[in-house]
Design a protein around this motif. Structure first.
Motif, PDB file in Angstrom:
ATOM      1  N   ALA A  21     -15.263 123.011 154.738  1.00  0.00           N
ATOM      2  CA  ALA A  21     -15.691 124.080 155.021  1.00  0.00           C
ATOM      3  C   ALA A  21     -15.586 124.794 154.057  1.00  0.00           C
ATOM      4  O   ALA A  21     -16.041 126.556 153.947  1.00  0.00           O
ATOM      5  CB  ALA A  21     -14.152 124.276 156.395  1.00  0.00           C
ATOM      6  N   ALA A  22     -14.899 124.512 153.108  1.00  0.00           N
ATOM      7  CA  ALA A  22     -14.934 125.725 151.708  1.00  0.00           C
ATOM      8  C   ALA A  22     -15.698 125.420 150.823  1.00  0.00           C
ATOM      9  O   ALA A  22     -15.963 126.208 149.918  1.00  0.00           O
ATOM     10  CB  ALA A  22     -13.071 125.339 151.495  1.00  0.00           C
ATOM     11  N   ASP A  28     -24.369 126.808 155.391  1.00  0.00           N
ATOM     12  CA  ASP A  28     -25.500 126.847 155.947  1.00  0.00           C
ATOM     13  C   ASP A  28     -25.138 125.916 156.818  1.00  0.00           C
ATOM     14  O   ASP A  28     -25.976 126.215 157.854  1.00  0.00           O
ATOM     15  CB  ASP A  28     -26.801 126.570 155.170  1.00  0.00           C
ATOM     16  N   GLY A  29     -24.770 124.413 156.324  1.00  0.00           N
ATOM     17  CA  GLY A  29     -24.239 123.169 157.312  1.00  0.00           C
ATOM     18  C   GLY A  29     -23.204 123.675 158.451  1.00  0.00           C
ATOM     19  O   GLY A  29     -23.891 123.277 159.613  1.00  0.00           O
ATOM     20  N   TRP A  30     -23.225 124.824 158.187  1.00  0.00           N
ATOM     21  CA  TRP A  30     -22.155 124.891 159.652  1.00  0.00           C
ATOM     22  C   TRP A  30     -21.597 126.770 160.163  1.00  0.00           C
ATOM     23  O   TRP A  30     -21.655 127.021 161.269  1.00  0.00           O
ATOM     24  CB  TRP A  30     -20.315 124.590 159.589  1.00  0.00           C
ATOM     25  N   LEU A  31     -22.324 127.385 159.241  1.00  0.00           N
ATOM     26  CA  LEU A  31     -22.163 128.491 159.489  1.00  0.00           C
ATOM     27  C   LEU A  31     -22.994 129.348 161.082  1.00  0.00           C
ATOM     28  O   LEU A  31     -23.915 128.434 160.914  1.00  0.00           O
ATOM     29  CB  LEU A  31     -22.616 129.824 158.421  1.00  0.00           C
ATOM     30  N   PRO A  32     -23.248 130.585 161.405  1.00  0.00           N
ATOM     31  CA  PRO A  32     -23.920 130.486 162.711  1.00  0.00           C
ATOM     32  C   PRO A  32     -25.282 130.936 161.659  1.00  0.00           C
ATOM     33  O   PRO A  32     -25.743 130.975 160.587  1.00  0.00           O
ATOM     34  CB  PRO A  32     -24.022 132.283 163.222  1.00  0.00           C
ATOM     35  N   ARG A  33     -26.318 129.671 162.310  1.00  0.00           N
ATOM     36  CA  ARG A  33     -28.170 129.418 161.731  1.00  0.00           C
ATOM     37  C   ARG A  33     -28.555 130.878 160.641  1.00  0.00           C
ATOM     38  O   ARG A  33     -28.740 130.970 159.766  1.00  0.00           O
ATOM     39  CB  ARG A  33     -28.914 128.789 162.349  1.00  0.00           C
ATOM     40  N   ARG A 123     -20.747 122.290 164.677  1.00  0.00           N
ATOM     41  CA  ARG A 123     -21.863 122.173 163.025  1.00  0.00           C
ATOM     42  C   ARG A 123     -21.104 121.507 162.479  1.00  0.00           C
ATOM     43  O   ARG A 123     -21.135 120.822 161.003  1.00  0.00           O
ATOM     44  CB  ARG A 123     -22.578 123.058 162.930  1.00  0.00           C
ATOM     45  N   LEU A 124     -19.877 122.617 161.771  1.00  0.00           N
ATOM     46  CA  LEU A 124     -18.326 122.303 160.726  1.00  0.00           C
ATOM     47  C   LEU A 124     -18.077 120.583 161.121  1.00  0.00           C
ATOM     48  O   LEU A 124     -18.061 119.945 160.227  1.00  0.00           O
ATOM     49  CB  LEU A 124     -17.339 122.717 160.705  1.00  0.00           C
ATOM     50  N   GLU A 125     -17.943 120.128 162.757  1.00  0.00           N
ATOM     51  CA  GLU A 125     -17.491 118.629 162.594  1.00  0.00           C
ATOM     52  C   GLU A 125     -18.302 117.512 162.160  1.00  0.00           C
ATOM     53  O   GLU A 125     -17.686 116.573 162.227  1.00  0.00           O
ATOM     54  CB  GLU A 125     -17.459 118.719 164.413  1.00  0.00           C
ATOM     55  N   GLU A 126     -19.478 117.914 162.559  1.00  0.00           N
ATOM     56  CA  GLU A 126     -20.223 116.813 162.352  1.00  0.00           C
ATOM     57  C   GLU A 126     -20.977 116.797 161.138  1.00  0.00           C
ATOM     58  O   GLU A 126     -21.059 115.194 160.538  1.00  0.00           O
ATOM     59  CB  GLU A 126     -22.202 117.117 163.100  1.00  0.00           C
ATOM     60  N   GLN A 127     -20.912 117.597 159.834  1.00  0.00           N
ATOM     61  CA  GLN A 127     -20.624 117.606 158.698  1.00  0.00           C
ATOM     62  C   GLN A 127     -18.989 116.867 158.637  1.00  0.00           C
ATOM     63  O   GLN A 127     -19.181 115.468 157.055  1.00  0.00           O
ATOM     64  CB  GLN A 127     -20.540 119.085 157.586  1.00  0.00           C
TER      65      GLN A 127
END
Length: 137
Positions: A21-22, A28-33, A123-127
């Motif tokens: 997350a940090a 870009d992989g997890w913030l709102p698109r 999306r963060l969980e996917e990463q």
């Protein structure tokens, strides 16, 4: 002030989730698109919003020892938020994201904010899953 908050359990140790997350380079992989963060001179960052094509000066403060990220617009008004990672046992983590909108002009409304938070956490969980799976394999 309007506030929104969502949480999600993720299948990884808190430190692994927080590291993912940090990582500003992977926001870009997890913030709102529609949002993109560019690191300027930390803690200074610039947030670009596709919908308005505007750049907003902001601050991003990681607190590694607390597994917490805090952010907000620079100056008066705007918005602020935080992400907190906590262990939930058995190698899992609970991630909570909180947004506070001081300025109504930044507030997308409850439905849109909820969708954006839920999508960001998914999306963060996917990463995190990709990282954990790649480390294990």
């Amino acid at each position: 002030m309007t506030e929104y908050e969502r949480s999600r359990t993720m299948p990884a140790l808190p430190e692994h989730v927080y590291d993912q997350a940090a990582n500003v380079g992977q926001f870009d992989g997890w913030l709102p698109r529609a949002l993109h963060v560019r690191s300027d001179d930390p803690p200074a960052v610039t947030v670009h919003e596709d919908g308005t094509d505007q750049d907003t000066p902001a601050l991003l403060r990681p607190h590694h020892d607390e597994l917490r990220l805090e952010w907000g617009t620079r100056g008066e008004g705007g918005y602020a938020g935080w992400l907190q990672v906590a262990g939930s046992g058995a190698g899992a983590s609970e991630v909570t994201v909180h947004l506070s909108f001081v300025d109504d002009a930044h507030d997308p409304g409850e439905a849109a904010a909820g969708r954006a938070l839920d999508d960001s956490l998914r999306r963060l969980e996917e990463q995190v899953r990709l990282r954990v799976d790649n480390a294990a394999g």
